[in-house]
Design a protein around this motif. Structure first.
Motif, short mmCIF file in Angstrom:
data_model
loop_
_atom_site.label_atom_id
_atom_site.label_comp_id
_atom_site.label_asym_id
_atom_site.label_seq_id
_atom_site.Cartn_x
_atom_site.Cartn_y
_atom_site.Cartn_z
N ALA A 646 0.84 -1.19 0.00
CA ALA A 646 0.00 0.00 0.00
C ALA A 646 0.88 1.25 0.00
O ALA A 646 1.84 1.35 0.76
CB ALA A 646 -0.93 0.00 1.21
N THR A 648 1.13 5.67 -1.79
CA THR A 648 0.42 6.82 -2.37
C THR A 648 1.16 7.28 -3.62
O THR A 648 2.37 7.09 -3.75
CB THR A 648 0.34 7.98 -1.38
N HIS A 653 -5.64 6.92 -6.54
CA HIS A 653 -6.53 6.91 -5.38
C HIS A 653 -5.72 6.55 -4.13
O HIS A 653 -5.03 5.52 -4.11
CB HIS A 653 -7.64 5.88 -5.63
N PRO A 654 -5.81 7.35 -3.07
CA PRO A 654 -4.95 7.08 -1.89
C PRO A 654 -5.25 5.75 -1.21
O PRO A 654 -4.37 5.19 -0.53
CB PRO A 654 -5.25 8.27 -0.97
N GLY A 655 -6.45 5.21 -1.36
CA GLY A 655 -6.76 3.92 -0.73
C GLY A 655 -6.74 2.76 -1.69
O GLY A 655 -6.96 1.62 -1.29
N ARG A 656 -6.48 3.03 -2.99
CA ARG A 656 -6.46 1.96 -4.00
C ARG A 656 -5.22 2.08 -4.86
O ARG A 656 -5.27 2.09 -6.08
CB ARG A 656 -7.73 2.04 -4.86
N CYS A 657 -4.11 2.19 -4.19
CA CYS A 657 -2.82 2.36 -4.87
C CYS A 657 -1.80 1.48 -4.16
O CYS A 657 -1.77 1.41 -2.93
CB CYS A 657 -2.39 3.83 -4.84
N HIS A 674 -7.09 8.92 -9.17
CA HIS A 674 -7.60 9.69 -8.04
C HIS A 674 -8.96 10.30 -8.38
O HIS A 674 -9.16 10.81 -9.49
CB HIS A 674 -6.60 10.82 -7.72
#
Length: 805
Positions: A646, A648, A653-657, A674
């Motif tokens: 995980a 950034t 996307h900060p939660g899907r990268c 994003h």
């Protein structure tokens, strides 16, 4: 560069037909891109004179004309052209004539016909009907002195060929008909007709004050005043025709004269309205904030890097590029100032592109125009002005010629032996001397050498290799002997540990991606937003204003491709690109393929948007997601095993990268675009992207053979309860931290809708399979249970995991 063959042959007429001449020029480095006839095939069309034009008795828009063709009785012709009138001379297609082929490719044959009951024995023709131009406003009006009855092809010199040359930037001396003739003379030995510029004697002593403040901009400035001209005079038909065959439309007599001399001798010039000049002309660099309205209607702002011609009140012209509207000649102009100058190429190069347009003058000056003949060319322009626009009141002023800073040609030495070695054929000093003599190059012979002083019109002769090229092309590339290579040609085998870029592309294509190729220069906004690059490398002369910086990531280019496809209603997009990115790096050093302060790594990137699979009956439609593209990345990197951590990224996307790592080394990222950029770029849903280091992707570890195990393995399934915060990779690594555990595989996840069943809120049950093997001894149940118990204990200690009851 376009010109008619007949004009070239007026200066140099070698004993070659059109095809041979075109081949000769191409083999000499002046590539003939196209040859085409001036006019399509037609016959039976002559010069005719309308003796009378009477209204048609049955049609208001038709006229019944009595037409003379120079022999026999006048012919009756029915014509609907609005300019049909008595005394007009125009082309007449007589009975039996064939007009140019139509859209069906067949010629149109003229016969005797009737129009509204009146017989017509032929057809008066427009330029469009002869396919000489698109003008269909009326009959093609011929000169008053056109011989009646003459074949129109002979009268208009239509049996001519247009040559279009594709010249490289070093051939500035060939940007004129005379310059090409000079080359043809050197290539064939045919005599060259040297132009004569008889001076026009001055009839008054007035001079316009001219002040050159920037010798680094203008090395020579010549000009003279001509008073009492008729700017409404009609340009002669022969000049209009020649300009048209050079691709230049007729504007007015004065403008046409200036353009004509430019095509003839390669000398751009400018003609000012003398009465609109305020006091004097000042040649200088521009000043910040100064404005100029150009002849093309554009208004531009200049600065200190742009050369201008100004008067006491305002800027009047962009130096070497285009004149201004304020001092342009018009129908009311009576007095003019003719200017010809030498502008330094570096002072003109790139300036017109900066303003989004190009001119013939700028094209020539930025490559180099002969500084030695400004006065002679003004004499030529003056003579044409007096001839075409002269009146009884026309007077010519004295020549004003200011020489300030001309190029100093440096002698270049040619070693005959080296020329022979580089070209690959035996050469004699006499051959080289004959080449230079034919090209008009002054030289001094030495022992095995020739030292050439480049003439004023050759800006491309600077080093020995330039002279070697001249020898090669004049002697003839077709004369090179077919010599086999001296050194053996050895194929360089691709190492097995590295696959080619094409193999990477094929692997992505096999996964359903299509390759795209984009510019390396992109919008500055893309770099700021999608690469978080506040200081991108700027392009000095961008091909378009938005494409002003070099990209440091491929992701923005792929987003641009997605937008292009969505604008065309593409239902599913999967694209990839390989290429270099450009970043600043203070540690980078100059090298054979590197530049100090910059790095240019190669990257491969992909984008997937829309349904995960094409429309089909065997699988329900669903949108592509992170795990689909993650699988593509794993397949691309196989047999290497990447780790996804995980992370950034400014574009994702900060939660899907996730960061992609190989052996602990970061090689790229994969993730969903994003949400901020999805909205900013007006995308209906977020695509999933990846970008990886191409050199790492091209690496391919060789397989290491291992013996088959002699002992049987064992498999045990366990269900561990862990909190949602426990990472998959970390848990797998902890369970596999035993030499007897070969592999741990997650095959199910259970999370109840409501807390219960032994699971608290924020917990989940993971079903895992442990593959066990001892290659030296058989695993007993006791040993297997001990290994599993130890694995569970490690997980419990590290993450608080427990066996699910």
């Amino acid at each position: 560069m376009q010109f008619p063959e007949s004009w070239l042959r007026e200066f140099c007429n070698p004993p070659l037909d059109t095809a041979a001449l075109a081949d000769l020029l191409t083999m000499a480095g002046l590539e003939v891109e196209e040859t085409r006839p001036v006019a399509p095939p037609f016959s039976g069309i002559v010069v005719a004179e309308i003796l009378a034009a009477e209204p048609h008795p049955q049609a208001d828009r038709l006229r019944v004309c009595s037409v003379s063709v120079g022999q026999g009785d006048p012919l009756q012709i029915v014509c609907g052209a609005p300019n049909a009138r008595a005394g007009l001379k125009a082309p007449l297609a007589m009975v039996g004539a064939e007009l140019p082929p139509g859209d069906d490719g067949k010629p149109f044959k003229i016969g005797v016909g009737k129009l509204r009951g009146v017989e017509s024995r032929g057809m008066l023709c427009s330029a469009k009907e002869l396919k000489l131009s698109d003008d269909h406003g009326g009959l093609l009006e011929l000169a008053a002195d056109a011989p009646v009855g003459a074949d129109i092809r002979a009268h208009l010199k239509l049996d001519d060929t247009l040559f279009t040359l594709k010249l490289t930037p070093n051939l500035a001396h060939a940007l004129s008909v005379y310059g090409i003739a000079r080359e043809v003379s050197a290539l064939t030995g045919a005599p060259l007709k040297t132009p004569d510029f008889p001076p026009v004697p001055p009839s008054h002593d007035a001079k316009l004050p001219v002040r050159v403040e920037a010798p680094d901009l203008c090395g020579r400035f010549s000009g003279r005043i001509v008073r009492g001209v008729d700017t409404q005079a009609k340009t002669p038909a022969w000049m209009v025709d020649r300009l048209a065959r050079c691709g230049q439309r007729s504007v007015s007599a004065l403008v046409d004269i200036s353009n004509y001399v430019m095509f003839e001798f390669g000398r751009p010039s400018h003609i000012f309205d003398l009465d609109k000049i305020d006091g004097e002309l000042i040649v200088r660099w521009g000043r910040d904030g100064e404005q100029l309205e150009l002849l093309n209607g554009n208004s531009v702002s200049v600065d200190g890097s742009v050369g201008v011609i100004a008067d006491r009140a305002r800027v009047e012209s962009l130096a070497g590029i285009m004149g201004g509207e304020h001092t342009a000649v018009s129908d009311s102009t009576r007095n003019v100032y003719v200017e010809a100058a030498f502008w330094w190429p570096d002072a003109v190069a790139g300036r017109s592109r900066r303003y989004g347009f190009a001119t013939d003058a700028g094209h020539r000056f930025e490559r180099g125009v002969d500084p030695a003949l400004t006065v002679e060319h003004i004499e030529r322009i003056t003579a044409l002005i007096v001839e075409i626009c002269g009146t009884p009141d026309t007077t010519v002023g004295p020549m004003d010629d200011q020489i300030l800073n001309l190029p100093s040609p440096q002698p270049v030495r040619l070693r005959v032996a080296r020329a022979a070695k580089v070209i690959g054929m035996p050469l004699t000093q006499t051959q080289c001397a004959d080449v230079f003599r034919g090209l008009g190059l002054a030289f001094v012979e030495g022992e095995g050498t020739l030292t050439v002083t480049p003439p004023s019109w050759r800006f491309d002769l600077r080093i020995e290799e330039d002279l070697i090229e001249e020898v090669a092309r004049i002697v003839g590339y077709d004369q090179l002997p077919p010599t086999a290579p001296v050194a053996p040609v050895m194929a360089r085998a691709q190492p097995e540990r590295r696959r080619s870029v094409h193999a990477v592309k094929h692997a992505l294509a096999a996964r359903g991606y299509q390759e795209t190729i984009n510019f390396s220069f992109v919008e500055a906004r893309w770099e700021h937003e999608l690469a978080d690059n506040p200081d991108p490398i700027r392009v000095l002369n961008p091909i378009a204003a938005p494409l002003a910086v070099m990209r440091s990531s491929l992701l923005a280019s792929l987003v641009g491709v997605l937008r292009h496809n969505l604008a065309r209603r593409a239902p599913r997009v999967r694209v990839f690109e390989t290429g270099r990115v450009f970043r600043r790096d203070p540690q980078a050093q100059d090298g054979a393929i590197s530049v100090a302060g910059l790095v240019q790594p190669r990257r491969v990137a992909g984008l997937a948007w829309g349904p995960a699979a094409a429309l089909q009956w065997g699988e329900a439609e669903r949108a592509v997601d992170f795990f689909d593209v993650k699988g593509d990345v794993e397949a691309l990197l196989a047999p290497m095993r990447p780790r996804f951590v995980a992370d950034t990224h400014p574009a994702l996307h900060p939660g899907r990268c996730a960061a992609v790592k190989i052996d602990g080394q970061l090689i790229g990222h994969v993730g969903e675009l994003h949400p901020r950029w999805r909205q900013a770029y007006d995308l209906p849903s977020a695509p999933v992207l990846f970008e990886l280091d191409l050199d790492t992707v091209m690496a391919r570890p060789l397989p290491a053979p291992q013996p088959l195990p002699r002992q049987p393995g064992a498999v045990r399934d366990i269900a561990l309860v862990v909190t949602d915060g426990v990472a998959h990779d970390a848990l797998i690594a902890t369970l596999a931290d035993d030499p007897l555990v070969r592999q741990v595989t997650l095959f199910d996840i259970y999370r109840p809708a409501q807390p219960g069943g032994g699971l608290a809120a924020g917990e989940r049950s993971l079903a895992l399979r442990l593959d066990l093997l001892d290659p030296t001894a058989t695993l007993t149940d006791e040993r297997i249970d001990a290994v599993v118990t130890a694995a569970v204990a490690r997980a419990a200690q590290a993450y608080g995991a427990r066996l699910r009851a």
